[in-house]
Design a protein around this motif. Structure first.
Motif, mmCIF file in Angstrom:
data_model
loop_
_atom_site.group_PDB
_atom_site.id
_atom_site.type_symbol
_atom_site.label_atom_id
_atom_site.label_comp_id
_atom_site.label_asym_id
_atom_site.label_seq_id
_atom_site.Cartn_x
_atom_site.Cartn_y
_atom_site.Cartn_z
ATOM 1 N N PHE A 142 -27.791 5.271 23.837
ATOM 2 C CA PHE A 142 -27.021 6.243 23.064
ATOM 3 C C PHE A 142 -26.704 5.666 21.691
ATOM 4 C CE2 PHE A 142 -22.926 7.636 21.417
ATOM 5 C CZ PHE A 142 -23.137 9.006 21.322
ATOM 6 N N ASN A 143 -26.256 4.437 21.660
ATOM 7 C CA ASN A 143 -25.944 3.766 20.394
ATOM 8 C C ASN A 143 -27.194 3.637 19.527
ATOM 9 O OD1 ASN A 143 -24.079 2.431 18.675
ATOM 10 N ND2 ASN A 143 -24.885 0.462 19.320
ATOM 11 N N LEU A 144 -28.320 3.348 20.175
ATOM 12 C CA LEU A 144 -29.587 3.198 19.464
ATOM 13 C C LEU A 144 -30.017 4.518 18.826
ATOM 14 C CD1 LEU A 144 -31.990 1.224 18.910
ATOM 15 C CD2 LEU A 144 -33.049 2.185 20.966
ATOM 16 N N TYR A 145 -29.959 5.604 19.600
ATOM 17 C CA TYR A 145 -30.367 6.906 19.081
ATOM 18 C C TYR A 145 -29.412 7.404 17.999
ATOM 19 C CZ TYR A 145 -33.447 7.171 23.171
ATOM 20 O OH TYR A 145 -34.405 6.932 24.112
ATOM 21 N N PHE A 146 -28.121 7.189 18.206
ATOM 22 C CA PHE A 146 -27.139 7.688 17.251
ATOM 23 C C PHE A 146 -27.290 6.980 15.905
ATOM 24 C CE2 PHE A 146 -22.931 7.750 15.259
ATOM 25 C CZ PHE A 146 -22.667 9.120 15.284
ATOM 26 N N LYS A 147 -27.415 5.640 15.946
ATOM 27 C CA LYS A 147 -27.559 4.894 14.699
ATOM 28 C C LYS A 147 -28.907 5.169 14.039
ATOM 29 C CE LYS A 147 -24.375 1.106 15.678
ATOM 30 N NZ LYS A 147 -24.218 -0.362 15.893
ATOM 31 N N GLY A 148 -29.912 5.554 14.845
ATOM 32 C CA GLY A 148 -31.223 5.903 14.306
ATOM 33 C C GLY A 148 -31.304 7.341 13.841
ATOM 34 N N LEU A 149 -30.167 8.034 13.815
ATOM 35 C CA LEU A 149 -30.069 9.432 13.355
ATOM 36 C C LEU A 149 -30.874 10.395 14.227
ATOM 37 C CD1 LEU A 149 -30.311 8.902 9.473
ATOM 38 C CD2 LEU A 149 -28.299 8.819 10.943
ATOM 39 N N ARG A 150 -31.168 9.969 15.456
ATOM 40 C CA ARG A 150 -31.852 10.854 16.410
ATOM 41 C C ARG A 150 -30.781 11.580 17.233
ATOM 42 N NH1 ARG A 150 -35.975 6.389 18.730
ATOM 43 N NH2 ARG A 150 -34.259 5.033 18.075
ATOM 44 N N TYR A 151 -30.117 12.515 16.589
ATOM 45 C CA TYR A 151 -28.944 13.149 17.188
ATOM 46 C C TYR A 151 -29.294 14.019 18.395
ATOM 47 C CZ TYR A 151 -26.730 11.647 12.846
ATOM 48 O OH TYR A 151 -26.259 10.903 11.806
ATOM 49 N N GLY A 152 -30.469 14.649 18.366
ATOM 50 C CA GLY A 152 -30.881 15.458 19.512
ATOM 51 C C GLY A 152 -31.040 14.600 20.761
ATOM 52 N N ALA A 153 -31.643 13.424 20.596
ATOM 53 C CA ALA A 153 -31.803 12.498 21.720
ATOM 54 C C ALA A 153 -30.450 11.973 22.181
ATOM 55 C CB ALA A 153 -32.709 11.345 21.318
ATOM 56 N N ALA A 154 -29.554 11.692 21.246
ATOM 57 C CA ALA A 154 -28.204 11.244 21.608
ATOM 58 C C ALA A 154 -27.459 12.331 22.383
ATOM 59 C CB ALA A 154 -27.422 10.864 20.353
ATOM 60 N N GLY A 155 -27.652 13.578 21.968
ATOM 61 C CA GLY A 155 -27.048 14.688 22.710
ATOM 62 C C GLY A 155 -27.614 14.801 24.114
ATOM 63 N N LEU A 156 -28.893 14.488 24.263
ATOM 64 C CA LEU A 156 -29.512 14.505 25.593
ATOM 65 C C LEU A 156 -28.931 13.407 26.473
ATOM 66 C CD1 LEU A 156 -31.710 16.146 27.035
ATOM 67 C CD2 LEU A 156 -33.365 14.404 26.345
ATOM 68 N N VAL A 157 -28.608 12.265 25.879
ATOM 69 C CA VAL A 157 -27.961 11.176 26.622
ATOM 70 C C VAL A 157 -26.601 11.634 27.138
ATOM 71 C CG1 VAL A 157 -26.939 8.879 26.441
ATOM 72 C CG2 VAL A 157 -29.157 9.340 25.382
ATOM 73 N N VAL A 158 -25.834 12.276 26.277
ATOM 74 C CA VAL A 158 -24.512 12.779 26.681
ATOM 75 C C VAL A 158 -24.647 13.777 27.827
ATOM 76 C CG1 VAL A 158 -22.488 14.081 25.923
ATOM 77 C CG2 VAL A 158 -23.519 12.396 24.402
#
Length: 266
Positions: A228-244
């Motif tokens: 989640f931290n990796l995707y969020f800092k990489g600006l991959r917000y859609g993937a971070a939302g999928l993690v949530v």
């Protein structure tokens, strides 16, 4: 009747005064904290803009679906760490609780030591445990396991001790009067009788540790928290939302399974 009415009026006046003092105290605490942080109250009116941004960026899309495999893999690892730490802690906690419960402890000093140890361990927040252990064990699954383990030992030891003490000395004395040894009283009389209650506490801690394992992963660089931290800092917000979304599904599923097991054991 007049005296009763005056008494009632004084009672409610005192309650209103207490409520007023509480509200004023909370208001002063907020003002002092806001001034100390430089927080501007008018910024609260911009909360809707943040919600709109989240709804626009954190909704999983077709592109983020390609991350499912990595997310599920790390979610499974996080779940296993939570299960392993809880079950190991439950075994250690049961041993400590038997030695430390007032009705079973061989000495008052041992009872006090174990009770103090349990209180100390459970009062250290999980985040503090993770940060302390990072110095020695670095960023890996073992650090997350130990952080969850230490906090869980403290909580379950105290919970198990109270459960054992609720069993009552009368039943224990009745078992001993039949000629049962100390170990027979514990393993053949006490534990089978309170097994359902103990299992309930274990299931409760599994639910908590599944949630906490996500937060610990942010600090230890492991599991679902790490990606989640990796995707969020990489600006991959859609993937971070999928993690949530995946974490929410896991937590709800674990809670439903725990309730089902609880009903079956009841």
């Amino acid at each position: 009747m007049a005296d009763n009415s005056q008494t009632i009026n004084r009672f409610f006046a005192k309650k209103r005064l207490h409520l007023t003092l509480i509200v004023v105290g909370l208001g002063l605490a907020y003002v002092l904290a806001s001034v100390g942080l430089g927080f501007q109250t008018q910024s609260l009116f911009g909360v809707q803009n943040g919600i709109i941004w989240l709804a626009h960026n954190f909704i999983p899309n077709a592109e983020s679906a390609s991350y499912w495999h990595d997310i599920v893999t790390q979610l499974w690892r996080t779940f296993l760490v939570a299960i392993a730490s809880t079950t190991c802690a439950a075994v250690v906690s049961l041993f400590l609780a038997v030695l430390g419960a007032k009705t079973l402890s061989p000495s008052v000093v041992l009872n006090w030591v174990i009770r103090s140890f349990a209180s100390f361990m459970r009062n250290i927040p999980i985040v503090a445990w993770a940060m302390i252990l990072l110095f020695s064990f670095k960023q890996n699954d073992l650090t997350g396991f130990l952080a969850l383990f230490f906090m869980t030992v403290g909580f379950l030891t105290r919970a198990f001790m109270e459960t054992i003490e609720d069993f009552g000395t009368g039943k224990l004395e009745a078992l001993q009067a039949t000629g049962a040894t100390y170990l027979q009283v514990i393993f053949q009389g006490l534990i089978p009788e309170i097994a359902t209650a103990l299992m309930g506490w274990v299931l409760y801690m599994i639910e908590n540790n599944v949630r906490d394992a996500t937060l610990v992963g942010l600090l230890t660089g492991t599991g679902i928290g790490f990606i989640f931290n990796l995707y969020f800092k990489g600006l991959r917000y859609g993937a971070a939302g999928l993690v949530v979304l995946a974490v929410i599904i896991l937590v709800v599923s674990v809670e439903l399974v725990s309730k089902l097991i609880g009903r079956l054991l009841a």
